[in-house]
Motif scaffolding. Structure first.
Motif, PDB file in Angstrom:
ATOM      1  N   GLY A 154      24.577  49.802 -10.313  1.00  0.00           N
ATOM      2  CA  GLY A 154      25.003  50.146 -11.434  1.00  0.00           C
ATOM      3  C   GLY A 154      24.647  49.160 -12.641  1.00  0.00           C
ATOM      4  O   GLY A 154      25.372  48.953 -13.613  1.00  0.00           O
ATOM      5  N   GLY A 155      23.607  48.471 -12.420  1.00  0.00           N
ATOM      6  CA  GLY A 155      23.014  47.454 -13.494  1.00  0.00           C
ATOM      7  C   GLY A 155      23.537  46.083 -13.308  1.00  0.00           C
ATOM      8  O   GLY A 155      23.093  45.190 -14.046  1.00  0.00           O
ATOM      9  N   GLN A 156      24.514  45.792 -12.159  1.00  0.00           N
ATOM     10  CA  GLN A 156      25.207  44.448 -12.116  1.00  0.00           C
ATOM     11  C   GLN A 156      24.392  43.870 -10.806  1.00  0.00           C
ATOM     12  O   GLN A 156      24.540  44.327  -9.839  1.00  0.00           O
ATOM     13  CB  GLN A 156      26.722  44.672 -11.973  1.00  0.00           C
ATOM     14  N   PRO A 157      24.132  42.676 -11.052  1.00  0.00           N
ATOM     15  CA  PRO A 157      23.491  41.698  -9.814  1.00  0.00           C
ATOM     16  C   PRO A 157      24.685  41.676  -8.615  1.00  0.00           C
ATOM     17  O   PRO A 157      25.706  40.991  -9.146  1.00  0.00           O
ATOM     18  CB  PRO A 157      22.880  40.695 -10.228  1.00  0.00           C
ATOM     19  N   ILE A 158      24.501  42.088  -7.679  1.00  0.00           N
ATOM     20  CA  ILE A 158      25.384  42.174  -6.403  1.00  0.00           C
ATOM     21  C   ILE A 158      25.180  41.095  -5.378  1.00  0.00           C
ATOM     22  O   ILE A 158      26.169  40.569  -4.802  1.00  0.00           O
ATOM     23  CB  ILE A 158      25.610  43.439  -5.884  1.00  0.00           C
ATOM     24  N   ALA A 159      23.757  41.025  -4.951  1.00  0.00           N
ATOM     25  CA  ALA A 159      23.372  40.270  -3.845  1.00  0.00           C
ATOM     26  C   ALA A 159      21.945  39.882  -3.856  1.00  0.00           C
ATOM     27  O   ALA A 159      21.156  40.461  -4.399  1.00  0.00           O
ATOM     28  CB  ALA A 159      23.737  40.992  -2.490  1.00  0.00           C
ATOM     29  N   VAL A 160      21.707  38.812  -3.231  1.00  0.00           N
ATOM     30  CA  VAL A 160      20.312  38.180  -3.034  1.00  0.00           C
ATOM     31  C   VAL A 160      19.891  38.444  -1.753  1.00  0.00           C
ATOM     32  O   VAL A 160      20.571  37.789  -0.805  1.00  0.00           O
ATOM     33  CB  VAL A 160      20.001  36.789  -3.577  1.00  0.00           C
ATOM     34  N   ILE A 161      18.847  38.894  -1.357  1.00  0.00           N
ATOM     35  CA  ILE A 161      18.414  39.070  -0.147  1.00  0.00           C
ATOM     36  C   ILE A 161      17.150  38.226   0.095  1.00  0.00           C
ATOM     37  O   ILE A 161      15.991  38.430  -0.700  1.00  0.00           O
ATOM     38  CB  ILE A 161      17.867  40.563   0.063  1.00  0.00           C
ATOM     39  N   ASP A 162      17.172  37.298   0.970  1.00  0.00           N
ATOM     40  CA  ASP A 162      15.857  36.547   1.311  1.00  0.00           C
ATOM     41  C   ASP A 162      14.999  37.141   2.324  1.00  0.00           C
ATOM     42  O   ASP A 162      15.034  37.085   3.490  1.00  0.00           O
ATOM     43  CB  ASP A 162      16.435  35.221   1.935  1.00  0.00           C
ATOM     44  N   ALA A 163      14.092  38.086   1.586  1.00  0.00           N
ATOM     45  CA  ALA A 163      13.242  38.764   2.580  1.00  0.00           C
ATOM     46  C   ALA A 163      12.072  39.263   1.638  1.00  0.00           C
ATOM     47  O   ALA A 163      12.191  39.240   0.408  1.00  0.00           O
ATOM     48  CB  ALA A 163      13.941  40.146   3.043  1.00  0.00           C
ATOM     49  N   GLU A 164      10.860  39.618   2.402  1.00  0.00           N
ATOM     50  CA  GLU A 164       9.791  40.244   1.499  1.00  0.00           C
ATOM     51  C   GLU A 164      10.295  41.687   1.089  1.00  0.00           C
ATOM     52  O   GLU A 164      11.524  42.037   1.917  1.00  0.00           O
ATOM     53  CB  GLU A 164       8.695  40.494   2.580  1.00  0.00           C
ATOM     54  N   MET A 177      12.437  36.529  -2.754  1.00  0.00           N
ATOM     55  CA  MET A 177      13.710  37.014  -2.550  1.00  0.00           C
ATOM     56  C   MET A 177      14.078  38.069  -3.705  1.00  0.00           C
ATOM     57  O   MET A 177      13.145  38.163  -4.623  1.00  0.00           O
ATOM     58  CB  MET A 177      14.473  35.478  -3.173  1.00  0.00           C
ATOM     59  N   PHE A 178      14.788  38.949  -3.223  1.00  0.00           N
ATOM     60  CA  PHE A 178      15.044  40.222  -4.210  1.00  0.00           C
ATOM     61  C   PHE A 178      16.662  40.335  -4.208  1.00  0.00           C
ATOM     62  O   PHE A 178      17.433  39.872  -3.517  1.00  0.00           O
ATOM     63  CB  PHE A 178      14.439  41.441  -3.533  1.00  0.00           C
ATOM     64  N   THR A 179      16.799  40.795  -5.817  1.00  0.00           N
ATOM     65  CA  THR A 179      18.259  41.080  -5.888  1.00  0.00           C
ATOM     66  C   THR A 179      18.579  42.376  -5.801  1.00  0.00           C
ATOM     67  O   THR A 179      17.915  43.430  -6.359  1.00  0.00           O
ATOM     68  CB  THR A 179      18.316  40.579  -7.153  1.00  0.00           C
ATOM     69  N   LEU A 180      19.697  42.765  -5.317  1.00  0.00           N
ATOM     70  CA  LEU A 180      20.203  44.353  -5.332  1.00  0.00           C
ATOM     71  C   LEU A 180      21.258  44.251  -6.430  1.00  0.00           C
ATOM     72  O   LEU A 180      22.101  43.457  -6.633  1.00  0.00           O
ATOM     73  CB  LEU A 180      21.110  44.388  -3.948  1.00  0.00           C
ATOM     74  N   GLU A 181      20.752  45.343  -7.224  1.00  0.00           N
ATOM     75  CA  GLU A 181      21.735  45.629  -8.521  1.00  0.00           C
ATOM     76  C   GLU A 181      22.311  46.791  -8.079  1.00  0.00           C
ATOM     77  O   GLU A 181      21.889  47.724  -7.519  1.00  0.00           O
ATOM     78  CB  GLU A 181      21.013  45.742  -9.660  1.00  0.00           C
TER      79      GLU A 181
END
Length: 107
Positions: free
Chosen positions: A7-17, A1-5
């Motif tokens: 401007g430095g703020q965590p916005i979303a988690v993506i369940d993918a390679e 899983m990867f997190t999209l930030e």
């Protein structure tokens, strides 16, 4: 899983390679959604702030897992009530870590 930030703020988690997650973040439609979706009356992305993808933390992965439970009507954290998988097909999922404004206010 990867997190999209953004401007430095965590916005979303993506369940993918990682490659798949990067493909999602680079997709023009996804980027348009980030500019359309709002939290506290402001777009998630202004179209200019840096978009950063990094490995998700344990807390972010737990938030992702809890969102699945909520959508399935299961009490978050109650692993005994988890719904069985209906198929083996892997789908990439995106879970937002920030509250999204209700889009029903459009005239």
């Amino acid at each position: 899983m990867f997190t999209l930030e953004i401007g430095g703020q965590p916005i979303a988690v993506i369940d993918a390679e990682e490659a798949e997650a990067r493909h999602i973040v680079e997709n023009e439609g996804f980027r348009a959604d980030l500019q359309r979706l709002q939290t506290d009356g402001k777009p998630l992305w202004d179209g200019q702030a840096p978009l950063n993808l990094r490995p998700a933390t344990e807390d972010e992965m737990a938030a992702f897992d809890d969102s699945d439970d909520i959508l399935e009507g299961v009490d978050p954290g109650d692993e005994d009530d988890a719904a069985p998988e209906e198929d083996d097909e892997e789908e990439m999922e995106v879970v937002f870590l920030v509250p999204l404004d209700d889009g029903d206010d459009e005239d």
